[in-house]
Scaffold this motif. Structure first.
Motif, PDB file in Angstrom:
ATOM      1  N   LYS A 292      84.110 145.308  44.328  1.00 57.97           N
ATOM      2  CA  LYS A 292      84.296 144.974  45.737  1.00 57.97           C
ATOM      3  C   LYS A 292      85.617 145.485  46.290  1.00 57.97           C
ATOM      4  O   LYS A 292      85.828 145.499  47.504  1.00 57.97           O
ATOM      5  CB  LYS A 292      84.214 143.449  45.918  1.00 57.97           C
ATOM      6  CG  LYS A 292      82.853 142.887  45.551  1.00 57.97           C
ATOM      7  CD  LYS A 292      82.688 141.526  46.179  1.00 57.97           C
ATOM      8  CE  LYS A 292      81.289 140.946  46.117  1.00 57.97           C
ATOM      9  NZ  LYS A 292      80.193 141.808  45.853  1.00 57.97           N
ATOM     10  N   ALA A 293      86.525 145.839  45.390  1.00 54.90           N
ATOM     11  CA  ALA A 293      87.801 146.395  45.851  1.00 54.90           C
ATOM     12  C   ALA A 293      88.301 147.428  44.852  1.00 54.90           C
ATOM     13  O   ALA A 293      88.143 147.267  43.644  1.00 54.90           O
ATOM     14  CB  ALA A 293      88.838 145.279  46.013  1.00 54.90           C
TER      15      ALA A 293
ATOM     16  N   CYS B 224      83.978 153.705  52.227  1.00 55.27           N
ATOM     17  CA  CYS B 224      84.093 152.382  51.593  1.00 55.27           C
ATOM     18  C   CYS B 224      83.818 151.258  52.586  1.00 55.27           C
ATOM     19  O   CYS B 224      83.042 150.349  52.309  1.00 55.27           O
ATOM     20  CB  CYS B 224      85.502 152.197  51.028  1.00 55.27           C
ATOM     21  SG  CYS B 224      85.732 152.989  49.441  1.00 55.27           S
ATOM     22  N   PHE B 225      84.459 151.344  53.735  1.00 55.55           N
ATOM     23  CA  PHE B 225      84.359 150.255  54.709  1.00 55.55           C
ATOM     24  C   PHE B 225      82.940 150.098  55.250  1.00 55.55           C
ATOM     25  O   PHE B 225      82.567 149.048  55.748  1.00 55.55           O
ATOM     26  CB  PHE B 225      85.332 150.487  55.869  1.00 55.55           C
ATOM     27  CG  PHE B 225      86.761 150.374  55.443  1.00 55.55           C
ATOM     28  CD1 PHE B 225      87.346 149.121  55.288  1.00 55.55           C
ATOM     29  CD2 PHE B 225      87.520 151.484  55.164  1.00 55.55           C
ATOM     30  CE1 PHE B 225      88.657 148.989  54.884  1.00 55.55           C
ATOM     31  CE2 PHE B 225      88.837 151.378  54.754  1.00 55.55           C
ATOM     32  CZ  PHE B 225      89.405 150.125  54.611  1.00 55.55           C
TER      33      PHE B 225
ATOM     34  N   LEU C 278      86.358 147.338  49.591  1.00 56.97           N
ATOM     35  CA  LEU C 278      87.687 147.415  50.198  1.00 56.97           C
ATOM     36  C   LEU C 278      88.616 148.316  49.385  1.00 56.97           C
ATOM     37  O   LEU C 278      88.929 148.005  48.237  1.00 56.97           O
ATOM     38  CB  LEU C 278      88.291 146.000  50.285  1.00 56.97           C
ATOM     39  CG  LEU C 278      89.724 145.925  50.836  1.00 56.97           C
ATOM     40  CD1 LEU C 278      89.778 146.385  52.293  1.00 56.97           C
ATOM     41  CD2 LEU C 278      90.290 144.517  50.699  1.00 56.97           C
TER      42      LEU C 278
ATOM     43  N   ILE D 292      92.259 149.461  48.663  1.00 54.78           N
ATOM     44  CA  ILE D 292      93.601 148.928  48.942  1.00 54.78           C
ATOM     45  C   ILE D 292      94.647 149.931  48.468  1.00 54.78           C
ATOM     46  O   ILE D 292      94.658 150.322  47.295  1.00 54.78           O
ATOM     47  CB  ILE D 292      93.820 147.584  48.207  1.00 54.78           C
ATOM     48  CG1 ILE D 292      92.804 146.550  48.693  1.00 54.78           C
ATOM     49  CG2 ILE D 292      95.248 147.081  48.408  1.00 54.78           C
ATOM     50  CD1 ILE D 292      92.889 145.215  47.957  1.00 54.78           C
TER      51      ILE D 292
ATOM     52  N   LEU E  68      91.414 138.591  52.170  1.00 53.77           N
ATOM     53  CA  LEU E  68      91.269 139.631  53.189  1.00 53.77           C
ATOM     54  C   LEU E  68      91.939 139.262  54.511  1.00 53.77           C
ATOM     55  O   LEU E  68      92.306 140.134  55.289  1.00 53.77           O
ATOM     56  CB  LEU E  68      89.783 139.938  53.444  1.00 53.77           C
ATOM     57  CG  LEU E  68      89.166 140.977  52.506  1.00 53.77           C
ATOM     58  CD1 LEU E  68      89.199 140.540  51.063  1.00 53.77           C
ATOM     59  CD2 LEU E  68      87.745 141.309  52.918  1.00 53.77           C
TER      60      LEU E  68
ATOM     61  N   LYS F 205      95.731 139.288  53.711  1.00 55.56           N
ATOM     62  CA  LYS F 205      96.044 140.596  53.120  1.00 55.56           C
ATOM     63  C   LYS F 205      97.027 140.442  51.959  1.00 55.56           C
ATOM     64  O   LYS F 205      98.109 141.033  51.941  1.00 55.56           O
ATOM     65  CB  LYS F 205      96.587 141.554  54.180  1.00 55.56           C
ATOM     66  CG  LYS F 205      95.583 141.814  55.285  1.00 55.56           C
ATOM     67  CD  LYS F 205      96.089 142.846  56.249  1.00 55.56           C
ATOM     68  CE  LYS F 205      95.295 142.790  57.525  1.00 55.56           C
ATOM     69  NZ  LYS F 205      96.019 143.296  58.658  1.00 55.56           N
TER      70      LYS F 205
ATOM     71  N   VAL G 112      96.146 147.047  55.771  1.00 52.58           N
ATOM     72  CA  VAL G 112      94.906 147.793  56.035  1.00 52.58           C
ATOM     73  C   VAL G 112      94.598 147.640  57.514  1.00 52.58           C
ATOM     74  O   VAL G 112      94.856 146.593  58.119  1.00 52.58           O
ATOM     75  CB  VAL G 112      93.742 147.316  55.123  1.00 52.58           C
ATOM     76  CG1 VAL G 112      93.501 145.840  55.260  1.00 52.58           C
ATOM     77  CG2 VAL G 112      92.466 148.075  55.399  1.00 52.58           C
TER      78      VAL G 112
ATOM     79  N   LEU H 168      88.990 146.681  58.390  1.00 51.64           N
ATOM     80  CA  LEU H 168      88.794 145.456  57.625  1.00 51.64           C
ATOM     81  C   LEU H 168      87.706 144.581  58.262  1.00 51.64           C
ATOM     82  O   LEU H 168      86.877 143.988  57.567  1.00 51.64           O
ATOM     83  CB  LEU H 168      90.125 144.695  57.554  1.00 51.64           C
ATOM     84  CG  LEU H 168      90.157 143.509  56.603  1.00 51.64           C
ATOM     85  CD1 LEU H 168      89.907 143.963  55.177  1.00 51.64           C
ATOM     86  CD2 LEU H 168      91.511 142.808  56.686  1.00 51.64           C
TER      87      LEU H 168
ATOM     88  N   ILE I 286      84.252 144.885  57.042  1.00 52.26           N
ATOM     89  CA  ILE I 286      83.886 144.194  55.811  1.00 52.26           C
ATOM     90  C   ILE I 286      83.771 142.696  56.081  1.00 52.26           C
ATOM     91  O   ILE I 286      82.815 142.053  55.676  1.00 52.26           O
ATOM     92  CB  ILE I 286      84.933 144.480  54.716  1.00 52.26           C
ATOM     93  CG1 ILE I 286      84.868 145.968  54.357  1.00 52.26           C
ATOM     94  CG2 ILE I 286      84.688 143.609  53.488  1.00 52.26           C
ATOM     95  CD1 ILE I 286      85.832 146.402  53.280  1.00 52.26           C
TER      96      ILE I 286
END
Ligand code: SF4
Lengths: 216, 465
Positions: free
Chosen positions: A108-109, A123-124, A129, A131, A156, A159, A173, A178, A181
């Motif tokens: 997921k990240a 990705c988004f 996510l 990073i 999220l 952050k 981000v 963001l 997501i």
């Protein structure tokens, strides 16, 4: 708009691959791009590293020879939700299959010091996510990973990344990326709410530069 | 004062979104079989149809076999899964009414080769495609970039792309190249200098004496590989050379051509405008470049020493060790000590007519070396193939022991039967030397068509002069 509450915190074990320039061909080799589906790529993630044989679309991981040493084949990393790498993760192709493979595996990240542009954007659109942290922070995470299994909790909204309950890193981000997501926004819906602008723009362009449309 | 990229951006700016991103109008959208099926499916699920049908041009290229001959039909594709993808593109094009140069068309080819040669790519356009090498089209002064499948669906549905503006980089190539140095060598050298992430976040405008002196095809080779430097967009401002190219290819009638030409003549960065980053590269000393590792930035002059851990900076050591191991480089100091197994001349980087002419000149009257198991030439499109055959280039290659194929991406990524076997070493004119790119455990060395042709004859890289 409702927020997808599951999407606000990403909790899980962090796997790590200590490499720069992990390109989209490593994330998912070309063979698997033959699929016409959008799901079901989990068995092909990092195929060349995860397996000791050559795979084909449709062959499941049970039928393959596992590379026992590869991190995603070892416990507890086989259930990782978070992946750590170095510089320029996802460089190369525009194939969204690379993100689909990570997503389908359960990632997921992804944490890295930089990302390929198109991959980052992809990705988004798929709830993964990416990073960006600075190289020192990345180095720290690698160092700690070598000693201990790291469990992360990524918030999220704040952050912030909480590491094994004793260490905190904040990240930046872009808010609207963001939001995709967090809220699961659909880009096409948003854009079509500007339908009239697009129609007006297109009309004036056709008038001003008809040759652009001449080969339509 | 504005850069060319700024101007193209503003010309296509539809509206500013609350998110801070912009809606950019897309003039041309190219599609191929690999990144489009899921987008068409999404479109159908939402009950949408393409916003402006005529903006879309499709062709199958990634998957298609390159030994087709005449009267080849879908059913002759042996790989069942590839077949499904090619048929799916055909079905979708028929269903939605999208113009397709299908597998039987004499104009089929690699999407980035056929777009410009058929006149669908024109200066001043925004162009997208679900393929990162869409940057190629920037050679004609377009704002062209690769997009993911979600964006393919978005462009089909809305004729717009949701994007944030990139930063501006200017790269000036100055000087006159040495003999046997081509645009491929220049762009490989450039990537070696700035690295594969050096252009991330930028639109790169290529300019300078060297760019002015080369053909549109050579400019395409450079813009094609902008993405290998991390830049989504590569650009060259249109000039006399571009206009001469378009006189042959644009398909516009005379009146429209004059109007368009007036517009193209204005398409350039303002004199003295400040870029976020500016680089000047003296190209006069560059020698032919060959990659030794598993990233396009791992490149050296053909006669240089291959990097070793002991002569490299400490943060590179790990990358170097991994790449040397994958590439099967043991105690060899120079690339010319490695023995090659295969040669591939093709891909959207180097499969245009002038690439084939350059390669043919080297192989003319010679035979491929004994250690070369297979050397293939895959023209970028049906039209390139036809032109090459009319010049007798096919015969030159065949007489030298090469195999002459039908158009497609072929061994650039090995989705069709053209693949390396494990540990085979290939001299390739394509753009990516990633692990496994040309086949499971295959070893790719990127180079110019000229050097690839020389390698076929010589058995390894060397000095073509
Ligand atoms: S030739 Fe290679 S790089 Fe170009 S579009 Fe085809 S697969 Fe992609």
């Amino acid at each position: 708009m409702t927020s997808n509450s599951e999407g606000l915190i990403i909790d899980g074990v962090m796997a790590y691959i200590d490499r720069d320039n992990i390109d989209t061909d490593q994330i998912i080799p070309t063979e698997y791009l033959k699929s016409i589906k959008k799901y079901g790529f989990e068995d092909y993630l990092f195929d060349g590293w995860r397996f000791a044989d050559d795979g084909k679309l449709g062959i499941t991981k049970e039928e393959r020879i596992l590379n026992e040493n590869f991190i995603l084949n070892t416990q507890p990393y086989d259930k990782s939700k978070i992946l750590l790498a170095r510089d320029n993760f996802g460089c190369g192709s525009s194939r969204e299959h690379a993100v689909w493979a990570l997503r389908d595996f359960g990632i997921k990240a992804v944490i890295a010091s930089s990302f390929g542009d198109i991959f980052y954007n992809n990705c988004f659109k798929n709830g993964v996510l990416p990073i960006k942290l600075n190289k020192e922070e990345i180095q720290q995470l690698f160092k700690r990973s070598a000693d201990n299994v790291l469990s992360l909790s990524i918030d999220l909204i704040k952050k912030e990344i909480q590491i094994n309950n004793d260490y905190l890193i904040s990240f930046e981000v872009d808010k609207n990326l963001l939001d995709r997501i967090v809220f699961g926004l659909d880009d096409i819906d948003i854009t079509l709410s500007h339908k009239n602008d697009i129609i007006a723009f297109e009309k004036s362009r056709m008038k001003k530069l008809p040759w652009i449309f001449a080969n339509d | 004062m504005k850069t060319l990229y700024d101007k193209l951006w503003e010309e296509h700016h539809v509206s500013q979104l609350d998110s801070g991103e912009s809606l950019l109008y897309i003039d041309r959208h190219y599609l191929h079989e690999v990144t489009s099926p899921q987008a068409f499916e999404g479109l159908s699920k939402k009950n949408l149809t393409p916003w402006r049908l005529g903006a879309n041009i499709a062709t199958p290229d990634h998957n298609v076999p390159t030994e087709r001959g005449n009267n080849f039909g879908f059913n002759e594709i042996k790989d069942e899964i590839s077949k499904i993808q090619v048929i799916e593109l055909d079905k979708n094009c028929n269903k939605f009414g999208i113009k397709q140069f299908d597998i039987r068309s004499s104009k089929q080819g690699i999407v980035h080769v056929i777009g410009p040669e058929l006149g669908y790519t024109l200066p001043g356009m925004t162009i997208v495609c679900g393929d990162s090498h869409t940057s190629t089209h920037g050679a004609l002064g377009c704002l062209a970039m690769g997009i993911g499948t979600s964006e393919v669906e978005h462009v089909l549905a809305t004729q717009c792309l949701k994007v944030s503006k990139l930063k501006n980089m200017l790269v000036r190539f100055e000087g006159v190249p040495k003999e046997n140095v081509t645009s491929k060598d220049i762009v490989l050298y450039f990537i070696g200098q700035i690295g594969t992430a050096g252009g991330t976040g930028y639109a790169i405008e290529f300019a300078g004496q060297y760019i002015e002196s080369i053909s549109v095809e050579s400019r395409m080779t450079i813009c094609n590989m902008a993405i290998e430097a991390g830049a989504k967009v590569g650009l060259v401002a249109p000039d006399e050379t571009t206009i001469e190219y378009l006189k042959k290819n644009s398909m516009l009638n005379d009146d429209m051509f004059v109007d368009a030409m007036n517009y193209w003549n204005e398409l350039k960065s303002d004199e003295g405008v400040k870029f976020d980053e500016e680089l000047i590269i003296d190209i006069s000393k560059i020698k032919p470049q060959v990659t030794w590792g598993t990233s396009p930035e791992m490149v050296v002059s053909f006669d240089d020493n291959i990097p070793t851990p002991s002569n490299s900076a400490s943060d590179d050591i790990k990358n170097i060790l991994l790449a040397r191991e994958y590439m099967g480089i043991d105690s060899e100091k120079k690339l010319s000590e490695l023995s090659f197994d295969k040669v591939f001349i093709g891909s959207c980087t180097n499969s245009r007519i002038e690439d084939l002419r350059e390669a043919a000149q080297i192989v003319k009257g010679k035979r491929i070396a004994e250690n070369i198991l297979e050397a293939i030439v895959v023209p970028g499109s049906g039209l390139v193939k036809e032109q090459a055959e009319s010049e007798g280039l096919d015969k030159v290659f065949i007489e030298a022991g090469f195999v002459w194929r039908d158009p497609g991406c072929s061994m650039c990524l090995g989705m069709n039967p053209d693949q390396l076997k494990p540990y085979e070493r290939c001299a390739s004119t394509s753009n990516r030397n990633f692990e496994g790119r040309q086949g499971y455990l295959g070893r790719t060395h990127l180079m110019s068509p000229l050097m690839a042709a020389f390698t076929a004859i010589n058995g390894t890289v060397g000095d073509p002069s």
